[in-house]
Every structure is written in structure tokens, then in C-alpha cells.
Design a protein around this motif. Structure first.
Motif, PDB file in Angstrom:
ATOM      1  N   THR A   9       0.827  -1.200   0.000  1.00  0.00           N
ATOM      2  CA  THR A   9       0.000   0.000   0.000  1.00  0.00           C
ATOM      3  C   THR A   9       0.865   1.255   0.000  1.00  0.00           C
ATOM      4  N   TYR A  10       0.193   2.368  -0.243  1.00  0.00           N
ATOM      5  CA  TYR A  10       0.859   3.668  -0.091  1.00  0.00           C
ATOM      6  C   TYR A  10      -0.153   4.722   0.380  1.00  0.00           C
ATOM      7  N   ARG A  11      -1.018   5.223  -0.509  1.00  0.00           N
ATOM      8  CA  ARG A  11      -1.947   6.273  -0.092  1.00  0.00           C
ATOM      9  C   ARG A  11      -3.359   6.079  -0.649  1.00  0.00           C
ATOM     10  N   ARG A  12      -3.677   4.884  -1.064  1.00  0.00           N
ATOM     11  CA  ARG A  12      -5.037   4.604  -1.525  1.00  0.00           C
ATOM     12  C   ARG A  12      -5.869   4.090  -0.343  1.00  0.00           C
ATOM     13  N   GLU A  13      -6.350   4.990   0.479  1.00  0.00           N
ATOM     14  CA  GLU A  13      -7.107   4.587   1.670  1.00  0.00           C
ATOM     15  C   GLU A  13      -8.349   3.786   1.297  1.00  0.00           C
ATOM     16  N   GLY A  14      -9.087   4.249   0.292  1.00  0.00           N
ATOM     17  CA  GLY A  14     -10.318   3.566  -0.105  1.00  0.00           C
ATOM     18  C   GLY A  14     -10.063   2.158  -0.607  1.00  0.00           C
ATOM     19  N   ASN A  15      -9.087   2.015  -1.475  1.00  0.00           N
ATOM     20  CA  ASN A  15      -8.748   0.686  -1.990  1.00  0.00           C
ATOM     21  C   ASN A  15      -8.246  -0.228  -0.882  1.00  0.00           C
ATOM     22  N   THR A  16      -7.399   0.320  -0.015  1.00  0.00           N
ATOM     23  CA  THR A  16      -6.846  -0.480   1.079  1.00  0.00           C
ATOM     24  C   THR A  16      -7.966  -0.990   1.980  1.00  0.00           C
ATOM     25  N   SER A  17      -8.931  -0.134   2.257  1.00  0.00           N
ATOM     26  CA  SER A  17     -10.073  -0.542   3.076  1.00  0.00           C
ATOM     27  C   SER A  17     -10.852  -1.661   2.395  1.00  0.00           C
ATOM     28  N   LYS A  18     -11.072  -1.518   1.097  1.00  0.00           N
ATOM     29  CA  LYS A  18     -11.816  -2.530   0.340  1.00  0.00           C
ATOM     30  C   LYS A  18     -11.117  -3.886   0.390  1.00  0.00           C
ATOM     31  N   ILE A  19      -9.797  -3.884   0.193  1.00  0.00           N
ATOM     32  CA  ILE A  19      -9.053  -5.150   0.181  1.00  0.00           C
ATOM     33  C   ILE A  19      -8.993  -5.755   1.581  1.00  0.00           C
ATOM     34  N   LEU A  20      -8.801  -4.936   2.604  1.00  0.00           N
ATOM     35  CA  LEU A  20      -8.790  -5.457   3.972  1.00  0.00           C
ATOM     36  C   LEU A  20     -10.121  -6.100   4.324  1.00  0.00           C
ATOM     37  N   LYS A  56      -5.692   0.336  12.553  1.00  0.00           N
ATOM     38  CA  LYS A  56      -7.028   0.085  13.092  1.00  0.00           C
ATOM     39  C   LYS A  56      -7.461  -1.355  12.829  1.00  0.00           C
ATOM     40  N   ASN A  57      -6.974  -1.961  11.767  1.00  0.00           N
ATOM     41  CA  ASN A  57      -7.368  -3.322  11.389  1.00  0.00           C
ATOM     42  C   ASN A  57      -6.543  -4.412  12.056  1.00  0.00           C
ATOM     43  N   LYS A  58      -5.634  -4.049  12.942  1.00  0.00           N
ATOM     44  CA  LYS A  58      -4.795  -5.061  13.592  1.00  0.00           C
ATOM     45  C   LYS A  58      -5.625  -6.094  14.341  1.00  0.00           C
ATOM     46  N   LYS A  59      -6.757  -5.674  14.864  1.00  0.00           N
ATOM     47  CA  LYS A  59      -7.601  -6.592  15.646  1.00  0.00           C
ATOM     48  C   LYS A  59      -8.231  -7.680  14.787  1.00  0.00           C
ATOM     49  N   ASN A  60      -8.271  -7.470  13.475  1.00  0.00           N
ATOM     50  CA  ASN A  60      -8.941  -8.424  12.582  1.00  0.00           C
ATOM     51  C   ASN A  60      -8.020  -9.506  12.031  1.00  0.00           C
ATOM     52  N   PHE A  61      -6.706  -9.359  12.222  1.00  0.00           N
ATOM     53  CA  PHE A  61      -5.740 -10.281  11.623  1.00  0.00           C
ATOM     54  C   PHE A  61      -4.578 -10.528  12.586  1.00  0.00           C
ATOM     55  N   ASN A  62      -3.813 -11.552  12.261  1.00  0.00           N
ATOM     56  CA  ASN A  62      -2.465 -11.665  12.824  1.00  0.00           C
ATOM     57  C   ASN A  62      -1.598 -10.789  11.930  1.00  0.00           C
ATOM     58  N   LEU A  63      -1.583  -9.496  12.217  1.00  0.00           N
ATOM     59  CA  LEU A  63      -1.085  -8.489  11.282  1.00  0.00           C
ATOM     60  C   LEU A  63       0.279  -7.942  11.693  1.00  0.00           C
ATOM     61  N   VAL A  64       1.191  -7.939  10.714  1.00  0.00           N
ATOM     62  CA  VAL A  64       2.508  -7.330  10.879  1.00  0.00           C
ATOM     63  C   VAL A  64       2.593  -6.142   9.938  1.00  0.00           C
ATOM     64  N   THR A  65       2.899  -4.975  10.473  1.00  0.00           N
ATOM     65  CA  THR A  65       3.041  -3.782   9.630  1.00  0.00           C
ATOM     66  C   THR A  65       4.510  -3.575   9.259  1.00  0.00           C
ATOM     67  N   ILE A  66       4.726  -3.168   8.035  1.00  0.00           N
ATOM     68  CA  ILE A  66       6.059  -2.821   7.537  1.00  0.00           C
ATOM     69  C   ILE A  66       5.978  -1.371   7.074  1.00  0.00           C
ATOM     70  N   PHE A  67       6.422  -0.450   7.935  1.00  0.00           N
ATOM     71  CA  PHE A  67       6.302   0.981   7.685  1.00  0.00           C
ATOM     72  C   PHE A  67       7.689   1.626   7.638  1.00  0.00           C
ATOM     73  N   PRO A  68       8.375   1.605   6.516  1.00  0.00           N
ATOM     74  CA  PRO A  68       9.683   2.274   6.447  1.00  0.00           C
ATOM     75  C   PRO A  68       9.532   3.775   6.663  1.00  0.00           C
ATOM     76  N   LYS A  69      10.560   4.384   7.244  1.00  0.00           N
ATOM     77  CA  LYS A  69      10.512   5.820   7.547  1.00  0.00           C
ATOM     78  C   LYS A  69      10.664   6.666   6.290  1.00  0.00           C
TER      79      LYS A  69
END
Length: 302
Positions: A9-20, A56-69
């Protein structure tokens, strides 16, 4: 399903929400979400909203975020994300934030990731089909076929087929070009012309992407991609956020359901009939007359 899904992902909030929401619906458990660092200040609001949505979606998955600075760019972002996933898993399914999967896609990838994990001839499993909307008639009713081309519109691969093979700098390209190996690899003048231009541009860093090095890696190692007989991915990336343009005819293709159990091919070779068709339809440089006509159309109707 134990195999993890990596969502880019990058900045498509709507698409990201749809896929999640789709991943939640299909009960995907192990999820890695990569969100690239900010590239331009003008992207800041969309970027922050997308990261907040992911957290916000961490509660729905065994989710690991990869957020480079910092922004790793298209050249480095997926290789960096895969390196992270492959520390813990040897198989992965990859989606980008403009690729909408159906339920069949995950089962299809899972089945074939296990079936071909020891087969060094196969480099990846793709989810899209560029044939059916044109009513292309394949030679049999197998559930999938093999191609020399690769596609990143929803795909899956293995750690041992990526690590120690992928070369972001295309180090072999000067030798391949000098010795004219594309002629032997492709056996198609139109395809050769297209890929020669694309590899030249990428080697000279005129373009910023990770997928052309992957294609070249698989070309030189005589590896094949698997493509499904049904279209399991719809690309909706033709929007204001798009970094690259795809053939418009392949945008938002209709999703189709795959039938299980799969009919496995008995012959594991490149389907040249299909690859020649794909070359004519998309992996080729359009004629000048077509390009001029297309530019005029965009000028007056966009």
C-alpha cells in the motif's frame, strides 16, 4: 490458510479498506501490510489516513506492519517487504492496493504453492487472465497454463525462488543484450523489440520498478509462470494515484470463479500460442497510428 498474504500500500485509503474487508471476509489470518514512506508532502493526508486504517485493522488479523521511515520507491519497496516476510515464511501471496481478488484466488494460489514448491521450472503463480475477455480459445480445458511472462496483479511465490535469484540491478543485462539472448528466449521479433526497450530503460534507471528485473531473472533461468484459466484478479488502478499506465483493455476485468478440484496440465511447457497472443495484445509497442489516435482521444474526452 497458513500461507501469509503481503499487501502493498501507499496512499489509496479507499482501496486499502476494500481489500482489507475482502481479506477479513475470506478469513485470511496471517497478513503483512507494507506501507511505503512518504514521497511528497502533497501525499501526506492520504498517507496518514492509510496508515491509520491499517493500524485500526490489527484486531482483525495476525497483522505485521512494515512501515519504512523513508520512501523506498518502486524499485526497492517489494524486495524489502518480501525480505521481511521470508524471515518467517517460505511461501507468500502478494497483492497490491489496486488489485481486487476473489475467493478462488487464494485457494488457487495455496493449492499450487504446495504442488510446485519443489519444481525449479516454476517461478510464480499469477491470478489474472488476459485471454477470456477476448474469447481466446486455448488448446485444452486445463485449469491453468504456463507462460514465460510474469504478472504482479495478484501473485504468489516461494522464498527459495526469489532469494539468491532476484537482481534489482540487472547485472546480466549487458551480456544478454550483447550476445542477443533475447532472440533465443522469446523467438518472437515483436516481443524481443518490446522487452529490449524495457530492459534498456530499466538498466539505465529511466524507470523505477521492481518487476522488470523479476521478469529478466525468470527469462534467463528458463522459468515459467502459472496463469489461471479464469480471471481471479481485477486491476482497478487506473486512477489519480497510479504510477504506471497499463493497457486500458486490461483494466477492471470481470472476476471469474475457478472450479475445484483443479484440472492439472500434463504438459509443463510454455504455451507459445498464448504468449504470442499476449505479445500482440499488450507486451508490444503499439503502432504509431494507434498511439496518435489514442492521444487525440484522451485530449478531447478526458
Amino acid at each position: 490458510m497458513k500461507i501469509p498474504v503481503l499487501l502493498m500500500t501507499y496512499r489509496r485509503e479507499g482501496n486499502t479498506s476494500k481489500i482489507l474487508n475482502i481479506l477479513k471476509k475470506y478469513k485470511i489470518k496471517n497478513l503483512y501490510v507494507y506501507n511505503d514512506g512518504l514521497k511528497f508532502k502533497s501525499h501526506s493526508d492520504d498517507h496518514k489516513k492509510t496508515r491509520r486504517l491499517i493500524i485500526k485493522n490489527k484486531k482483525n488479523f495476525n497483522l505485521v506492519t512494515i512501515f519504512p521511515k523513508r520512501n523506498l520507491t518502486q524499485k526497492f519497496n517489494l524486495p524489502f517487504a518480501l525480505k521481511t516476510v521470508f524471515k518467517f515464511y517460505d511461501k507468500v501471496i502478494i497483492l497490491e492496493d489496486d488489485c481486487i481478488p476473489n475467493k478462488s484466488f487464494f485457494k488457487f494460489c495455496e493449492k499450487l504453492l504446495y504442488k510446485y514448491e519443489k519444481d525449479s521450472r516454476i517461478c510464480q503463480i499469477s491470478g489474472n487472465n488476459f485471454l477470456n475477455f477476448k474469447n481466446f480459445k486455448r488448446r485444452n480445458n486445463d485449469s491453468y497454463f504456463f507462460s514465460k511472462f510474469t504478472s504482479s496483479w495478484g501473485w504468489a511465490t516461494w522464498k527459495d525462488k526469489w532469494i539468491n535469484y532476484y537482481d534489482t540491478d540487472l547485472k546480466l543485462w549487458p551480456q544478454i543484450k550483447k550476445e542477443d539472448w533475447l532472440n533465443d528466449i522469446l523467438k518472437n521479433k515483436i516481443a524481443k523489440k518490446f522487452w529490449l526497450k524495457n530492459f534498456n530503460r530499466r538498466f539505465q534507471l529511466l524507470d523505477d520498478d521492481w518487476d522488470r528485473p523479476w521478469t529478466l531473472t525468470n527469462f534467463v533461468n528458463s522459468r515459467l509462470s502459472i496463469f489461471p484459466s479464469k480471471n481471479l484478479i481485477s486491476n482497478i488502478g487506473d486512477d489519480d494515484y497510479a504510477l504506471h499506465n497499463n493497457p486500458s483493455k486490461w483494466d477492471s476485468l470481470k472476476l471469474e470463479e475457478m472450479k475445484f478440484p483443479l484440472i492439472h496440465p500434463n504438459v509443463i511447457v510454455q504455451d507459445t500460442q498464448v504468449d504470442n497472443f499476449l505479445t500482440r495484445e499488450g507486451f508490444s509497442t503499439p503502432k504509431l497510428s494507434y498511439r496518435i489516435k489514442n492521444k487525440i482521444k484522451k485530449f478531447f474526452f478526458n
